[in-house]
Structure formats: structure tokens, C-alpha cells
Design an enzyme around this catalytic site. Structure first.
Site, PDB file in Angstrom:
ATOM      1  N   ASP A  64       0.824  -1.203   0.000  1.00  0.00           N
ATOM      2  CA  ASP A  64       0.000   0.000   0.000  1.00  0.00           C
ATOM      3  C   ASP A  64       0.862   1.259   0.000  1.00  0.00           C
ATOM      4  O   ASP A  64       2.080   1.209   0.212  1.00  0.00           O
ATOM      5  CB  ASP A  64      -0.909   0.020   1.236  1.00  0.00           C
ATOM      6  CG  ASP A  64      -1.988  -1.045   1.185  1.00  0.00           C
ATOM      7  OD1 ASP A  64      -2.351  -1.476   0.072  1.00  0.00           O
ATOM      8  OD2 ASP A  64      -2.471  -1.446   2.268  1.00  0.00           O
ATOM      9  N   TYR A 125       7.017  -9.750   6.812  1.00  0.00           N
ATOM     10  CA  TYR A 125       7.014  -8.309   7.042  1.00  0.00           C
ATOM     11  C   TYR A 125       7.601  -7.996   8.411  1.00  0.00           C
ATOM     12  O   TYR A 125       7.572  -8.836   9.326  1.00  0.00           O
ATOM     13  CB  TYR A 125       5.592  -7.754   7.000  1.00  0.00           C
ATOM     14  CG  TYR A 125       4.992  -7.577   5.627  1.00  0.00           C
ATOM     15  CD1 TYR A 125       5.043  -6.350   4.980  1.00  0.00           C
ATOM     16  CD2 TYR A 125       4.363  -8.638   4.980  1.00  0.00           C
ATOM     17  CE1 TYR A 125       4.482  -6.175   3.723  1.00  0.00           C
ATOM     18  CE2 TYR A 125       3.795  -8.480   3.719  1.00  0.00           C
ATOM     19  CZ  TYR A 125       3.854  -7.244   3.105  1.00  0.00           C
ATOM     20  OH  TYR A 125       3.305  -7.077   1.853  1.00  0.00           O
TER      21      TYR A 125
END
EC number: 5.4.99.12
Length: 286
Positions: A64, A125
Site C-alpha cells: 500500500d 514483514y
């Protein structure tokens, strides 16, 4: 679904990284917004002297706006003639053409059956946050979130353990039409470094939209004492989006690594990842 490379083309794997601060995410968008995909495709078109031809990238995980990547992977199918002509100098030419906030580190022919997105078996992540009462080190401000309450990392880890495994993460995802929210969360752990920064490591076979940032938002509420350690698990079990779960800001999030199986297993993984998943006893449900 077939993923064969077109006749006369060769599939190239790209390993890359970027600082997401000035990007509107990975994927190209209408209206001329700056994206990572757009920058790399433009650079490829320029350095291969391809005129109006754009070679489209497929990425392991679309990030994003504001999210960073250290170990992103993508692939592109190039005509064999273009690859033969340019491959020896392509990496250096891309370095000279790309903006400084995105780098391609490696370009190589992908093994048979490789698909950057569907062949991946996990994505890892890291989310970084500090509870230092003085705030974030100015040199790290674009990569670390400031949380202005003291955090109990042990409590956060206890809450995190209850979220591991295969579940429907609908409560922690922004639902997208036609997409499943069933994921296997393989690792969720937090550690405070000597510098005081708390790093959350989050690894799963795949992630749905806003999943990592929502999970971290829930764990922060546990860490600062606003919610008990069993609250994130109860939210998960409820199976619906909970307005109390705060989606934390994107700049603390970095895609660190993407994992792939051995070459001989790539095609099978590619096929498996395209199958729509359901949990036991919930056939056909997402």
C-alpha cells in the site's frame, strides 16, 4: 489456470527494494499517481528502447501507499531478443534510470514454473514502533511508528500466539469482492532491541488487505494496557471487521523477504496457490 510463458519470450525474476514514502503503493493507478510498478516499467521501456511497448510486472505482494520493501520480488516476460541484447548491462542501466527511492538488485532468468506471486510460500514483514517518550529518532522517522504509551512486549507476544495458524482473518482485513480472507499466520512475534525499538515479525503464506497493520493495531492496544491479552483472539473468532481494531500508519511496515520452494516444486505451488481456500466445515465459504 495456465501460466506458460508466451513463445519467443523469457521470464525474468527481479529482486528489488524501495522506500514507499513518496509512492502511492505498488500498483499502477489511473490519474498519473506515482507508483513503484509504474516507475520500474517506465525505466524498463526506456533502457530497452521499446518505444510504446510496456512489459508488465507481476509482484509477490502489492504494498500500500507508504509501505516499504527490502526484499520484494517481481517477474516480467521479455522477448528473447530484448533479453539477449540488453541483459548484460540491464541492471546498471536501470540503476541510472530509476529514481533513488527504488532499486533493482538482481535480474535473472526464472526457473520453469516460477510466478512471483503464486509460487511464493510465504511473505515476511516487519513493523517497527517505539514507545520512547521523546519520540522517534529523526533519522528513522519514515520507518518507525511512535506510540505514546509504554508497551508491554511480553503481553503482546502472549496475545500474538493466540492468532497463529490457519484462520479466517476477516476481522483484520479490508474485504475485497471475490477474495478469500483465509490465511495461515506462520509467525507473529515481537522483540525490543537495544535501541528501544519494538520490531514485530509477521510471516504468512499470504496477506489480505490491511491485515498486518490491523494485527499490529490490536497488539498495541494490548501492549499499552487498553485491552486484555485475550482480546485479539476474541476479535478473530468473531469473524467480522471490528471498528475497535485500529489500522496503524503504513510507514512502520516493511516487506522484508519472500520465500519460494525448490525449483522442482514451483509449478505445483503456483497451481495450489490459485485454489480458493475454505476452512474445515465451511466448504465454499471465505
Amino acid at each position: 489456470m495456465s501460466d506458460e510463458v508466451a513463445s519467443g519470450c523469457v521470464r525474468i525474476r527481479l529482486d528489488l527494494s524501495y522506500d514507499g514514502s513518496e509512492f502511492h503503493g505498488w500498483a499502477k493507478q489511473a490519474g498519473g499517481k506515482r507508483t513503484v510498478q509504474g516507475e520500474i516499467e517506465d525505466a524498463l521501456r526506456t533502457v530497452t528502447r521499446s518505444g510504446g511497448t510496456t512489459y508488465e510486472l507481476t509482484v509477490a505482494g502489492r504494498t500500500d501507499a507508504g509501505v516499504h520493501a527490502r526484499g520484494q520480488v517481481a517477474h516480467v516476460d521479455l522477448p528473447e531478443s530484448v533479453w539477449r541484447e540488453h541483459h548484460e548491462k540491464l541492471l546498471k542501466r536501470l540503476a541510472g534510470r530509476l529514481p533513488k527511492d527504488v532499486r533493482v538488485w538482481a535480474l535473472r532468468e526464472a526457473p520453469s514454473g516460477f510466478n512471483a506471486r503464486f509460487s511464493a510460500v510465504w511473505r515476511r514483514y516487519a513493523y517497527r514502533v517505539t514507545d520512547n517518550p521523546g519520540g522517534v529518532d529523526p533519522l528513522l522517522r519514515g520507518h518507525v511508528l511512535w506510540h505514546d504509551w509504554p508497551l508491554d512486549v511480553d503481553a503482546m507476544n502472549e496475545a500474538a500466539r493466540r492468532l497463529l495458524g490457519e484462520h479466517d482473518f476477516a476481522a483484520y482485513c479490508k474485504r475485497r469482492e471475490g477474495a478469500t480472507t483465509i490465511r495461515t499466520l506462520q509467525e507473529l512475534s515481537l522483540e525490543r532491541g537495544d535501541d528501544g525499538i519494538v520490531t514485530a515479525t509477521v510471516r504468512a503464506d499470504a496477506f489480505c488487505h490491511n491485515m498486518v497493520r490491523s494485527l499490529i493495531g490490536a497488539l498495541l492496544f494490548v501492549g499499552d494496557g487498553h485491552r486484555p491479552v485475550d482480546w485479539p483472539g476474541k476479535v478473530l473468532a468473531a469473524g467480522v471487521r471490528d471498528s475497535a481494531v485500529h489500522v496503524v500508519r503504513p510507514h512502520g511496515l516493511t516487506l522484508e523477504e519472500v520465500g519460494y520452494p525448490a525449483d522442482e516444486l514451483l509449478a505445483a505451488r503456483n497451481k495450489e496457490a490459485r485454489n480458493r481456500r475454505s476452512l474445515p466445515g465451511r466448504a465454499g465459504c471465505c
